[in-house]
Design a protein around this motif. Structure first.
Motif, PDB file in Angstrom:
ATOM      1  N   LYS A 191       4.236   6.530 -12.086  1.00  0.00           N
ATOM      2  CA  LYS A 191       4.665   5.685 -13.208  1.00  0.00           C
ATOM      3  C   LYS A 191       5.949   4.928 -12.884  1.00  0.00           C
ATOM      4  O   LYS A 191       6.098   3.768 -13.259  1.00  0.00           O
ATOM      5  N   ASP A 192       6.882   5.579 -12.208  1.00  0.00           N
ATOM      6  CA  ASP A 192       8.206   4.961 -12.044  1.00  0.00           C
ATOM      7  C   ASP A 192       8.270   3.986 -10.868  1.00  0.00           C
ATOM      8  O   ASP A 192       8.783   2.886 -10.998  1.00  0.00           O
ATOM      9  N   THR A 193       7.718   4.368  -9.719  1.00  0.00           N
ATOM     10  CA  THR A 193       7.932   3.544  -8.525  1.00  0.00           C
ATOM     11  C   THR A 193       6.699   2.760  -8.090  1.00  0.00           C
ATOM     12  O   THR A 193       6.777   1.937  -7.187  1.00  0.00           O
ATOM     13  N   GLY A 194       5.543   3.047  -8.665  1.00  0.00           N
ATOM     14  CA  GLY A 194       4.343   2.324  -8.267  1.00  0.00           C
ATOM     15  C   GLY A 194       3.771   2.753  -6.931  1.00  0.00           C
ATOM     16  O   GLY A 194       2.911   2.079  -6.364  1.00  0.00           O
ATOM     17  N   VAL A 195       4.219   3.894  -6.418  1.00  0.00           N
ATOM     18  CA  VAL A 195       3.657   4.412  -5.166  1.00  0.00           C
ATOM     19  C   VAL A 195       3.774   5.937  -5.216  1.00  0.00           C
ATOM     20  O   VAL A 195       4.509   6.474  -6.046  1.00  0.00           O
ATOM     21  N   ALA A 196       3.020   6.617  -4.374  1.00  0.00           N
ATOM     22  CA  ALA A 196       3.121   8.071  -4.292  1.00  0.00           C
ATOM     23  C   ALA A 196       2.921   8.488  -2.835  1.00  0.00           C
ATOM     24  O   ALA A 196       2.439   7.698  -2.012  1.00  0.00           O
ATOM     25  N   TYR A 197       3.272   9.736  -2.560  1.00  0.00           N
ATOM     26  CA  TYR A 197       3.330  10.239  -1.184  1.00  0.00           C
ATOM     27  C   TYR A 197       2.114   9.910  -0.307  1.00  0.00           C
ATOM     28  O   TYR A 197       2.255   9.345   0.783  1.00  0.00           O
ATOM     29  N   HIS A 198       0.904  10.286  -0.785  1.00  0.00           N
ATOM     30  CA  HIS A 198      -0.259  10.152   0.105  1.00  0.00           C
ATOM     31  C   HIS A 198      -0.526   8.684   0.482  1.00  0.00           C
ATOM     32  O   HIS A 198      -0.994   8.402   1.583  1.00  0.00           O
ATOM     33  N   LEU A 199      -0.235   7.793  -0.435  1.00  0.00           N
ATOM     34  CA  LEU A 199      -0.462   6.370  -0.164  1.00  0.00           C
ATOM     35  C   LEU A 199       0.585   5.848   0.824  1.00  0.00           C
ATOM     36  O   LEU A 199       0.262   5.180   1.806  1.00  0.00           O
ATOM     37  N   ALA A 200       1.840   6.191   0.561  1.00  0.00           N
ATOM     38  CA  ALA A 200       2.924   5.685   1.418  1.00  0.00           C
ATOM     39  C   ALA A 200       2.787   6.231   2.840  1.00  0.00           C
ATOM     40  O   ALA A 200       2.969   5.500   3.820  1.00  0.00           O
ATOM     41  N   VAL A 201       2.448   7.513   2.960  1.00  0.00           N
ATOM     42  CA  VAL A 201       2.406   8.130   4.291  1.00  0.00           C
ATOM     43  C   VAL A 201       1.242   7.563   5.107  1.00  0.00           C
ATOM     44  O   VAL A 201       1.392   7.254   6.298  1.00  0.00           O
ATOM     45  N   THR A 202       0.090   7.353   4.480  1.00  0.00           N
ATOM     46  CA  THR A 202      -1.046   6.820   5.236  1.00  0.00           C
ATOM     47  C   THR A 202      -0.826   5.331   5.549  1.00  0.00           C
ATOM     48  O   THR A 202      -1.184   4.872   6.635  1.00  0.00           O
ATOM     49  N   HIS A 203      -0.237   4.612   4.607  1.00  0.00           N
ATOM     50  CA  HIS A 203       0.083   3.206   4.853  1.00  0.00           C
ATOM     51  C   HIS A 203       0.966   3.088   6.088  1.00  0.00           C
ATOM     52  O   HIS A 203       0.714   2.296   6.998  1.00  0.00           O
ATOM     53  N   ASP A 204       2.021   3.892   6.111  1.00  0.00           N
ATOM     54  CA  ASP A 204       2.989   3.762   7.195  1.00  0.00           C
ATOM     55  C   ASP A 204       2.448   4.285   8.522  1.00  0.00           C
ATOM     56  O   ASP A 204       2.730   3.709   9.576  1.00  0.00           O
ATOM     57  N   ASP A 205       1.667   5.360   8.477  1.00  0.00           N
ATOM     58  CA  ASP A 205       1.071   5.839   9.733  1.00  0.00           C
ATOM     59  C   ASP A 205       0.197   4.740  10.339  1.00  0.00           C
ATOM     60  O   ASP A 205       0.208   4.519  11.551  1.00  0.00           O
ATOM     61  N   THR A 223      -4.145  16.717   4.619  1.00  0.00           N
ATOM     62  CA  THR A 223      -4.868  15.896   5.591  1.00  0.00           C
ATOM     63  C   THR A 223      -6.190  15.383   5.028  1.00  0.00           C
ATOM     64  O   THR A 223      -6.576  14.235   5.274  1.00  0.00           O
ATOM     65  N   SER A 224      -6.876  16.211   4.259  1.00  0.00           N
ATOM     66  CA  SER A 224      -8.147  15.759   3.670  1.00  0.00           C
ATOM     67  C   SER A 224      -7.923  14.555   2.755  1.00  0.00           C
ATOM     68  O   SER A 224      -8.672  13.574   2.811  1.00  0.00           O
ATOM     69  N   VAL A 225      -6.892  14.640   1.913  1.00  0.00           N
ATOM     70  CA  VAL A 225      -6.588  13.534   0.996  1.00  0.00           C
ATOM     71  C   VAL A 225      -6.261  12.279   1.809  1.00  0.00           C
ATOM     72  O   VAL A 225      -6.710  11.170   1.504  1.00  0.00           O
ATOM     73  N   GLN A 226      -5.495  12.472   2.874  1.00  0.00           N
ATOM     74  CA  GLN A 226      -5.035  11.330   3.665  1.00  0.00           C
ATOM     75  C   GLN A 226      -6.179  10.706   4.458  1.00  0.00           C
ATOM     76  O   GLN A 226      -6.252   9.476   4.599  1.00  0.00           O
ATOM     77  N   ARG A 227      -7.101  11.538   4.940  1.00  0.00           N
ATOM     78  CA  ARG A 227      -8.264  10.973   5.649  1.00  0.00           C
ATOM     79  C   ARG A 227      -9.148  10.177   4.689  1.00  0.00           C
ATOM     80  O   ARG A 227      -9.744   9.170   5.068  1.00  0.00           O
ATOM     81  N   LEU A 228      -9.230  10.645   3.442  1.00  0.00           N
ATOM     82  CA  LEU A 228     -10.014   9.896   2.446  1.00  0.00           C
ATOM     83  C   LEU A 228      -9.391   8.518   2.215  1.00  0.00           C
ATOM     84  O   LEU A 228     -10.099   7.499   2.210  1.00  0.00           O
ATOM     85  N   ILE A 229      -8.088   8.475   2.053  1.00  0.00           N
ATOM     86  CA  ILE A 229      -7.413   7.186   1.828  1.00  0.00           C
ATOM     87  C   ILE A 229      -7.587   6.279   3.054  1.00  0.00           C
ATOM     88  O   ILE A 229      -7.888   5.087   2.927  1.00  0.00           O
ATOM     89  N   GLN A 230      -7.400   6.848   4.240  1.00  0.00           N
ATOM     90  CA  GLN A 230      -7.576   6.051   5.466  1.00  0.00           C
ATOM     91  C   GLN A 230      -8.984   5.462   5.532  1.00  0.00           C
ATOM     92  O   GLN A 230      -9.175   4.302   5.906  1.00  0.00           O
TER      93      GLN A 230
END
Ligand code: GLU
Length: 286
Positions: A191-205, A223-230
């Motif tokens: 709600k506050d920043t418009g981003v969250a950990y799993h999105l930011a970490v996969t974006h940057d990787d 890792t499962s969540v991050q592989r899904l986003i990727q």
């Protein structure tokens, strides 16, 4: 080219567990003739502080770790994450969630603090959503597992995997199946920043071309969540090396919330970087 990173959040001073993690990634990069990146994961404005970021740089420099290029500070790139969120939203994969953390916890019973809560609250009824929007109520964006499954199709949904070159907490290693439901309808934009950990970490990787994610076993389940986003974003799949978590003298793992002894305190007490490296098993310069 082998590219790895150390990605601390400046929510406190670094402790021995962080030193072990940073040394593990740094040594792997050196051994492979690759690159070691430093990323400051400071997207949580309620917990991150500039003085902790300064502390990270001071502690790593003291440990004689060098990184390639300038450190990437996530809070400087909120627009990049917003664009990634928007692309998922435009594909109909996200829904608005106006619920508070308390609403969610009440709905699922007391979840252990810090555990990844695989909640799936689902979209609000249309009339309720319209009213909340009209009221200007703040909302997060959650990934809809139902829509993600439809978008990917059954073959991809059930066939995602990742390569674990280290080991998970139960010794899992090799090519491992992804559980795409592991994080539930995970929040991708707070709600506050418009981003969250799993999105930011996969974006940057992806952006930084990270080929090897080297980090503690506490993030194995992520890792499962991050592989899904990727997979949804078409980002490449890095290899993963989860390492064991250091335990303190009481047998419990080092964690900021336990007020473990910080590197700053150990240094003030006369510990040398050489002694710490030796204690952590990195005595020959990696
Ligand atoms: N910023 C995360 C943390 O401090 C680490 C992210 C990662 O290595 O994937 O725990």
């Amino acid at each position: 080219m082998f590219i790895t990173r150390f990605a601390p959040s400046p929510t406190g001073r670094l402790h021995k567990g962080h030193a072990f993690s940073a040394l593990t990634a740094w040594s792997a990069a050196k051994a492979a003739g690759g690159r070691f990146l430093l990323r400051i994961e400071d997207i949580d404005p309620t917990r991150c502080k500039p003085e902790y970021e300064a502390g990270i740089l001071e502690d790593l420099t003291w440990l004689e770790l060098d990184w390639d290029g300038p450190a990437r500070r996530q809070s400087d790139h909120l627009g990049d994450y917003a664009a990634a969120v928007e692309s998922l939203r435009a594909r109909g994969l996200l829904y608005r969630c106006f619920r508070t953390r308390k609403d969610i916890l009440n709905a699922i019973g007391d979840a252990p603090h810090g555990a990844m809560e695989a909640v799936r609250p689902g979209p609000h009824p249309a009339a309720e959503e319209a009213r909340l929007l009209a009221d200007g109520a703040p909302f997060a964006w959650r990934l809809s597992l139902d829509r993600a499954r439809e978008a990917l199709g059954e073959t991809i949904w059930t066939g995602m995997s990742f390569t674990e070159e280290g080991a998970g907490p139960d010794g899992q290693t090799g090519v491992l199946p992804v559980d795409p439901t592991a994080g539930g309808d995970v929040v991708l934009a707070r709600k506050d920043t418009g981003v969250a950990y799993h999105l930011a970490v996969t974006h940057d990787d992806a952006l930084q071309g990270v080929t090897h994610v080297i980090r503690g076993q506490d993030l194995f389940a992520a890792t499962s969540v991050q592989r899904l986003i990727q997979t949804l974003m078409g980002w490449p799949a890095p290899a993963y090396r989860h390492h064991r978590l250091l335990a303190g003298p009481d047998g419990r793992r080092y964690a900021k919330r336990d007020r473990s002894v910080t590197l700053a305190e150990l240094r003030a007490g006369g510990l040398t970087p050489q002694a710490l490296r030796a204690e952590l098993g990195f005595s020959r310069g990696g």
